[in-house]
Enzyme design. Sequence first.
Site, PDB file in Angstrom:
ATOM      1  N   GLY A  87     -16.290  44.762   7.479  1.00  0.00           N
ATOM      2  CA  GLY A  87     -16.392  43.346   7.833  1.00  0.00           C
ATOM      3  C   GLY A  87     -15.195  42.887   8.650  1.00  0.00           C
ATOM      4  CB  THR A  90     -12.677  46.197   1.525  1.00  0.00           C
ATOM      5  OG1 THR A  90     -12.326  47.524   1.134  1.00  0.00           O
ATOM      6  CG2 THR A  90     -12.383  45.247   0.383  1.00  0.00           C
ATOM      7  N   GLY A  91     -15.279  44.128   1.259  1.00  0.00           N
ATOM      8  CA  GLY A  91     -15.639  42.722   1.442  1.00  0.00           C
ATOM      9  C   GLY A  91     -17.087  42.453   1.116  1.00  0.00           C
ATOM     10  CB  SER A  92     -18.724  39.218   0.476  1.00  0.00           C
ATOM     11  OG  SER A  92     -18.319  38.519   1.637  1.00  0.00           O
ATOM     12  CB  THR A  93     -20.173  41.291   5.401  1.00  0.00           C
ATOM     13  OG1 THR A  93     -19.650  39.969   5.358  1.00  0.00           O
ATOM     14  CG2 THR A  93     -21.351  41.337   6.362  1.00  0.00           C
ATOM     15  CD  GLU A 143     -10.411  46.310   5.330  1.00  0.00           C
ATOM     16  OE1 GLU A 143     -11.258  45.884   4.534  1.00  0.00           O
ATOM     17  OE2 GLU A 143      -9.733  45.562   6.050  1.00  0.00           O
ATOM     18  CG  ASP A 145     -11.011  38.181   7.234  1.00  0.00           C
ATOM     19  OD1 ASP A 145     -11.782  37.895   6.306  1.00  0.00           O
ATOM     20  OD2 ASP A 145     -10.205  39.126   7.176  1.00  0.00           O
ATOM     21  CE  LYS A 163     -11.321  45.410   8.898  1.00  0.00           C
ATOM     22  NZ  LYS A 163     -12.063  44.724   7.804  1.00  0.00           N
TER      23      LYS A 163
HETATM   24  C1  5RP Z   1     -10.875  42.975   3.667  1.00  0.00           C
HETATM   25  C2  5RP Z   1     -11.423  42.659   5.006  1.00  0.00           C
HETATM   26  C3  5RP Z   1     -12.839  42.178   5.054  1.00  0.00           C
HETATM   27  O1  5RP Z   1     -13.565  43.030   5.863  1.00  0.00           O
HETATM   28  C4  5RP Z   1     -12.861  40.790   5.606  1.00  0.00           C
HETATM   29  O2  5RP Z   1     -12.021  39.975   4.785  1.00  0.00           O
HETATM   30  C5  5RP Z   1     -14.268  40.210   5.641  1.00  0.00           C
HETATM   31  O3  5RP Z   1     -14.731  40.035   4.346  1.00  0.00           O
HETATM   32  P1  5RP Z   1     -16.135  39.350   4.040  1.00  0.00           P
HETATM   33  O4  5RP Z   1     -17.189  40.260   4.571  1.00  0.00           O
HETATM   34  O5  5RP Z   1     -16.127  39.245   2.535  1.00  0.00           O
HETATM   35  O6  5RP Z   1     -16.145  37.997   4.694  1.00  0.00           O
HETATM   36  O7  5RP Z   1     -10.800  42.774   6.016  1.00  0.00           O
HETATM   37  O8  5RP Z   1      -9.509  43.307   3.737  1.00  0.00           O
END
Ligand code: 5RP
Length: 236
Positions: free
Chosen positions: A89, A36-39, A110, A91, A101
């Site tokens: 992804g 989950t997430g933008s990457t 996840e 954090d 994460k």
């Molecule tokens: C979601 C996550 C994401 O993988 C993490 O927040 C990274 O997100 P992004 O790729 O948007 O920076 O752990 O629960």
Amino acid sequence: MQEPGTPATPIEDAKRRAGEAAADMVEDGMRVGLGTGSTVHHTIVALGRRGADIVGVATSHRTADLAASLGLRIVTPDEAGHLDITIDGADEVDPAGNLTKGGGGAHTREKVVAEMADRFVVVVDESKLVPQLGPFGTPLEVLDFAPAVVAERVRGLGARQVDVRPERSDSGNILLVARFDAIPDPADLAGRLAALPGLVDHGIFLAPTVERVVIAGVDGVRTMLVTPRTTGGPNA
Ligand code: 5RP
């Protein structure tokens, strides 16, 4: 995520390159955990664009919706049973490959989906690299039963502050963020958090669960091997 019609920032561009590089590790016929997430969004879009013949397990409703909208087949974790690879992804990534994460509140699912896979591949832009976990805050998912009691126990483990997030997890639980600021021993803290009754799961993912981190930055895409697997396909 990038707004349509606006130029990508360097970080957005790096996220896309990391996500797309990881999509190249997926072969037709694989069972794939989708983070989950933008990457990892870019991984999923790349898989959808090329019409990958995979079975996916999604870590959140929003990932399931995205994957389904791109024609990817999504099943439940129980239906899949076992996964070849999970891509997600993070954090924060420390030099040993430990992760924070849960910035998107999905860390419990996840962690389940990462654990189901032979290979857990993490995709980040290089802004996620930190000398020590902690500054982002440590996401926690707790039962809607005694969240203040759990928060007090987390403060007892050294958190300066524990904040409540406005949204709930996909499982309907409360989301907290613990401000430890610096986490010198992630394995020790992970064990102490995991032992707290009422805490469903925390956002520390330890290096032995991570096969590799795909990192995109100004100099291109590189791979940090963390805990290489003894088996794997041509991209292993
Ligand atoms: C979601 C996550 C994401 O993988 C993490 O927040 C990274 O997100 P992004 O790729 O948007 O920076 O752990 O629960």
